[in-house]
Design an enzyme around this catalytic site. Structure first.
Site, mmCIF file in Angstrom:
data_model
loop_
_atom_site.group_PDB
_atom_site.id
_atom_site.type_symbol
_atom_site.label_atom_id
_atom_site.label_comp_id
_atom_site.label_asym_id
_atom_site.label_seq_id
_atom_site.Cartn_x
_atom_site.Cartn_y
_atom_site.Cartn_z
ATOM 1 N N GLY A 201 0.366 -1.295 -0.007
ATOM 2 C CA GLY A 201 -0.002 -0.177 0.272
ATOM 3 C C GLY A 201 1.071 1.217 -0.120
ATOM 4 N N GLY A 266 0.937 -8.226 -4.559
ATOM 5 C CA GLY A 266 0.336 -9.676 -5.816
ATOM 6 C C GLY A 266 1.729 -9.358 -6.875
ATOM 7 N N ASN A 291 5.551 -5.936 5.072
ATOM 8 C CA ASN A 291 5.918 -7.189 5.535
ATOM 9 C C ASN A 291 6.206 -8.256 4.895
ATOM 10 O OD1 ASN A 291 3.573 -7.033 6.059
ATOM 11 N ND2 ASN A 291 3.944 -7.247 8.151
ATOM 12 N N ILE A 320 2.620 2.228 7.529
ATOM 13 C CA ILE A 320 2.623 3.571 8.368
ATOM 14 C C ILE A 320 1.843 2.478 9.494
ATOM 15 C CG2 ILE A 320 1.794 5.001 6.757
ATOM 16 C CD1 ILE A 320 -0.812 4.413 6.677
ATOM 17 N N ASP A 321 1.404 1.662 9.549
ATOM 18 C CA ASP A 321 1.500 0.807 10.768
ATOM 19 C C ASP A 321 2.728 0.569 11.414
ATOM 20 O OD1 ASP A 321 -1.017 0.162 9.151
ATOM 21 O OD2 ASP A 321 -1.097 -1.980 9.094
ATOM 22 N N MET A 364 -5.852 3.220 10.755
ATOM 23 C CA MET A 364 -5.004 1.897 10.047
ATOM 24 C C MET A 364 -4.330 1.363 10.781
ATOM 25 S SD MET A 364 -4.448 2.957 6.198
ATOM 26 C CE MET A 364 -5.047 2.480 4.829
ATOM 27 N N GLU A 420 -8.205 0.283 12.710
ATOM 28 C CA GLU A 420 -9.167 -0.489 11.276
ATOM 29 C C GLU A 420 -8.633 -2.236 12.244
ATOM 30 O OE1 GLU A 420 -5.599 -0.782 8.283
ATOM 31 O OE2 GLU A 420 -7.641 -1.170 7.596
HETATM 32 N N1 LIG Z 1 5.533 -14.372 1.858
HETATM 33 C C1 LIG Z 1 5.789 -13.659 -0.094
HETATM 34 N N2 LIG Z 1 6.586 -14.518 -0.660
HETATM 35 C C2 LIG Z 1 6.968 -13.803 -1.710
HETATM 36 N N3 LIG Z 1 7.015 -11.964 -1.694
HETATM 37 C C3 LIG Z 1 5.764 -11.672 -1.309
HETATM 38 C C4 LIG Z 1 5.160 -12.604 0.245
HETATM 39 N N4 LIG Z 1 4.175 -11.483 0.546
HETATM 40 C C5 LIG Z 1 3.726 -10.915 0.357
HETATM 41 N N5 LIG Z 1 4.497 -10.850 -1.145
HETATM 42 C C6 LIG Z 1 4.788 -9.912 -2.331
HETATM 43 O O1 LIG Z 1 4.675 -8.400 -1.844
HETATM 44 C C7 LIG Z 1 3.888 -7.685 -1.966
HETATM 45 C C8 LIG Z 1 3.749 -7.025 -1.644
HETATM 46 O O2 LIG Z 1 2.967 -7.016 -0.155
HETATM 47 P P1 LIG Z 1 2.080 -7.049 0.338
HETATM 48 O O3 LIG Z 1 1.107 -7.483 2.264
HETATM 49 O O4 LIG Z 1 0.209 -6.465 0.144
HETATM 50 O O5 LIG Z 1 2.311 -5.547 1.292
HETATM 51 P P2 LIG Z 1 2.708 -5.107 2.368
HETATM 52 O O6 LIG Z 1 4.361 -5.388 1.843
HETATM 53 O O7 LIG Z 1 3.059 -3.712 2.621
HETATM 54 O O8 LIG Z 1 2.965 -5.790 3.539
HETATM 55 C C9 LIG Z 1 3.443 -8.084 -3.179
HETATM 56 O O9 LIG Z 1 3.006 -8.406 -4.444
HETATM 57 C C10 LIG Z 1 3.221 -9.373 -2.722
HETATM 58 O O10 LIG Z 1 2.616 -10.941 -3.572
HETATM 59 O O1 LIG Z 2 -6.328 -0.626 0.887
HETATM 60 P P1 LIG Z 2 -5.263 -1.593 0.473
HETATM 61 O O2 LIG Z 2 -4.380 -1.561 -0.272
HETATM 62 O O3 LIG Z 2 -5.257 -3.231 1.083
HETATM 63 O O4 LIG Z 2 -4.256 -0.769 1.685
HETATM 64 C C1 LIG Z 2 -5.101 -1.001 3.543
HETATM 65 C C2 LIG Z 2 -3.963 -1.711 4.178
HETATM 66 O O5 LIG Z 2 -2.073 -0.605 4.228
HETATM 67 C C3 LIG Z 2 -2.173 -0.568 5.691
HETATM 68 O O6 LIG Z 2 -2.643 1.344 5.674
HETATM 69 C C4 LIG Z 2 -0.819 -0.186 5.258
HETATM 70 O O7 LIG Z 2 -0.958 -2.191 4.831
HETATM 71 P P2 LIG Z 2 0.855 -2.572 4.527
HETATM 72 O O8 LIG Z 2 1.855 -1.811 4.889
HETATM 73 O O9 LIG Z 2 0.572 -3.981 3.769
HETATM 74 O O10 LIG Z 2 0.816 -1.346 3.326
HETATM 75 C C5 LIG Z 2 -2.847 -1.099 6.370
HETATM 76 O O11 LIG Z 2 -3.332 -0.333 7.305
HETATM 77 C C6 LIG Z 2 -4.518 -1.354 5.939
HETATM 78 O O12 LIG Z 2 -4.971 -2.612 6.344
HETATM 79 MG MG LIG Z 3 1.795 -6.437 4.680
#
Ligand SMILES: Nc1ncnc2c1ncn2[C@@H]1O[C@H](COP(=O)(O)OP(=O)(O)O)[C@@H](O)[C@H]1O
Ligand SMILES: O=P(O)(O)OC[C@H]1O[C@](O)(COP(=O)(O)O)[C@@H](O)[C@@H]1O
Ligand SMILES: [Mg+2]
Length: 568
Positions: A201, A266, A291, A320-321, A364, A420
């Protein structure tokens, strides 16, 4: 305090893929043209051709270990050309090749953080005329500088927020590597193709970090810098082309929120991403994300190691979380707390101006209530703060709604701040996930609004309920000053060089140092820990989300500020 004590928990300590100034494993004394010979050696090593195993001295050694020195001396005619690494070596091999002697060692292989590394550092006596030490400048980080991970010594497990490993709360020193510029660099800048990708996000400050990485890489002399559009998706979607980046392109991007490159959830598999990186010739990847993104970055790093690619993967945590382990805070969090003040203030004014007004603000925080807790503390206007880490009931004599009734009776109005991810057990589960596999949360803010309206209607006790959801407005904004600084420093540290630009240029053309910073590290992420900037091995920060400790002083301060009871 002993600054260089070895860590008791070694997995928490970053191991560089290669080392630099303190590792001197090749005598270049006999080389007429070191540069071309080095290239040749590297090529041949990569091809594993004509390498004659000359000595195998397996030992686990520390700097100054006389046993190691002795065995090496016996086995090498040029032992004096070697200095001993201060790091523990798992295996040590010395090879002779085409009349030249050089060394390969594999260290910490069992931790998966390193691979076979060819370490080539000229010894200072060989370069007495121009060894790149600037006596006047003490701006480099020594490779052994460490920062303490935890700074409180709890004397009882009952101390607020105590994290003890045993009933005696035995003090455990855990150290992490200090971030910053190293004296020697690993890549030749003109051979670098660096890519930056932003995933997950949005978060205030993404553009600040992109900007600083680009600027710092340019200071190194890197000419090829590209942005991968729309997160990891940009590696596989042929309709998306990489964006050339330069100081000119990024100069003012920090003035806007969002990401210049775009974000997505994704996307392709790790194999597809590394295939694409190979095709594009990317040998340095900067990954900005939370993460999930870091799990991906680590998998990319592992895949590169498996394929024996000289690619450095460096993360910059974005969320931001603020839910990344071991870090004081992640960029964007401060801005989120600050922006939340406006929503809370509006909710307060609405509630306070209405007859029996209740303002509800959702912020959030998927698994962690840091934004809600800090924003509540900062505002001083919140009566009830609800976070995912602390369960609560809405109904019943101990529930939130009864307390709201009490507040309307005693104060005339009330303001609720809810994260949230809070109270998800009160909502119907859908098991739906987003493209990254994250569970899609129910709207707890809207649920509390509806239940509150219903409750007061049923009890014949009218209340004026207003619900504010500023989440995307907060997330899409630009970074505040404090986050701007954090982003800048993280961007510099990710690139592993800062300050003093002239220095790199003066070193590089003369000495073409091959290893060290500038991506001697891979599979790492950069963060702020106890106010110092450090490198963490990625797996250490993503084992679980960082959450608010309900026994911590901060949560207790929040409760003192709101005056709320337990809702269970
Ligand atoms: N366990 C994982 N292994 C490889 N890629 C991942 C994994 N989890 C998430 N990703 C990829 O990292 C990207 C961001 O993950 P997401 O959970 O949406 O956001 P964030 O990094 O903020 O937590 C996505 O493109 C997703 O496909
Ligand atoms: O509407 P989206 O893009 O799924 O984002 C919502 C999520 O983004 C966040 O602000 C941050 O999430 P990420 O760190 O995974 O990007 C979460 O607090 C919230 O659940
Ligand atoms: Mg995340």
């Amino acid at each position: 305090m002993e600054v260089l004590s070895p860590p008791i928990k070694p997995t928490l300590v970053l191991r560089p893929r290669t080392s630099h100034s303190d590792h001197t494993l090749l005598s270049l004394r006999s080389l007429k043209n070191p540069k071309s010979n080095l290239t040749r050696i590297l090529r041949n090593v990569e091809a594993k051709a004509h390498i004659e195993k000359h000595v195998s001295t397996a030992a686990t050694v520390d700097y100054g270990d006389p046993g190691w020195k002795e065995s090496t001396r016996r086995s090498s005619r040029r032992a004096s050309a070697f200095r001993i690494s201060p790091m523990r070596l798992e295996n040590y091999f010395c090879y002779s090749f085409s009349g030249l002697r050089f060394s390969l060692y594999s260290f910490y292989a069992k931790y998966g953080a390193c691979e076979l590394a060819l370490l080539l550092t000229p010894l200072s006596p060989d370069f007495a005329d121009g060894y790149p030490t600037d006596e006047e400048w003490h701006g480099y980080i020594n490779n052994n500088d460490r920062v303490l991970l935890k700074v409180i010594h709890y004397s009882s497990p009952k101390s607020a927020g105590a994290q003890c490993i045993d009933p005696a709360c035995t003090w455990v020193e855990q150290w992490v590597h200090r971030a910053g510029p190293r004296e020697k660099i690993y890549f030749k800048p003109e051979e670098v193709k660096a890519a930056i990708v932003t995933c997950g996000g949005l978060c205030p400050g993404l553009n600040d970090v992109i900007r600083q990485i680009v600027i710092t890489l340019e200071i190194y002399g890197v000419k090829q810098i590209v942005g991968i559009p729309f997160g990891y998706r940009g590696f596989s979607d042929s309709s998306l082309t990489e964006m050339p980046l330069s100081r000119t392109v990024v100069q003012n991007i920090h003035l806007s929120g969002g990401s210049l490159l775009g974000v997505s959830r994704g996307g392709p598999t790790v194999t597809e991403i590394v295939d694409s990186m190979e095709e594009r010739g990317i040998n340095m990847l900067f990954v900005l994300g939370g993460n999930g993104t870091h799990a991906g970055a680590n998998a990319i790093h592992e895949e590169c190691r498996k394929r024996r690619l000289r690619i450095a993967v460096v993360g910059v945590p974005k969320t931001i979380d603020n839910d990344i382990l071991h870090m004081d805070k992640t960029f964007g969090f401060d801005t989120a707390v600050e922006e939340a003040q406006r929503a809370i203030y509006s909710a307060y004014i609405e509630a306070h101006s209405a007859y029996r007004g209740i303002g509800i603000v959702k912020l959030m925080g998927r698994s962690s209530g840091f934004i809600a807790m800090q924003a509540s503390l900062a505002s001083g206007q919140i009566d009830i703060c609800l976070i995912p880490e602390v369960p609560f009931n809405l109904h019943g004599p101990q529930g939130v709604l009864s307390h709201l009734k009490y507040l309307l009776e005693t104060k005339g109005s009330a303001v609720v701040c809810v994260a949230e991810g809070a109270g998800q057990d009160l909502l119907q589960k859908t098991n739906a996930t987003d493209a990254s596999g994250n569970i899609i949360l129910g709207d707890i803010g809207a649920h509390i609004q509806q239940e509150t309206k219903k409750f007061f209607k049923e009890t014949g006790f009218p209340a004026d309920v207003k619900y504010i959801d500023p989440t995307y407005m907060i997330r899409a904004g630009r970074a505040n000053a404090s986050d701007g600084i954090l982003c800048t420093v993280l961007g510099q540290n990710a690139s592993l060089q800062q300050g003093y630009p002239g220095n790199v240029h003066s070193i590089y053309p003369m000495f073409w140092q091959v290893h060290g910073a500038f991506a001697g590290y891979s599979g790492i992420t950069v963060g702020i820990c106890n106010t110092h900037y450090v490198y963490f091995p990625i797996p250490e920060v993503i084992t679980e989300p960082k959450v608010v400790d309900p026994n911590s002083r901060m949560w207790h301060r929040c409760l003192t500020s709101t005056g709320q009871p337990d809702f269970i």
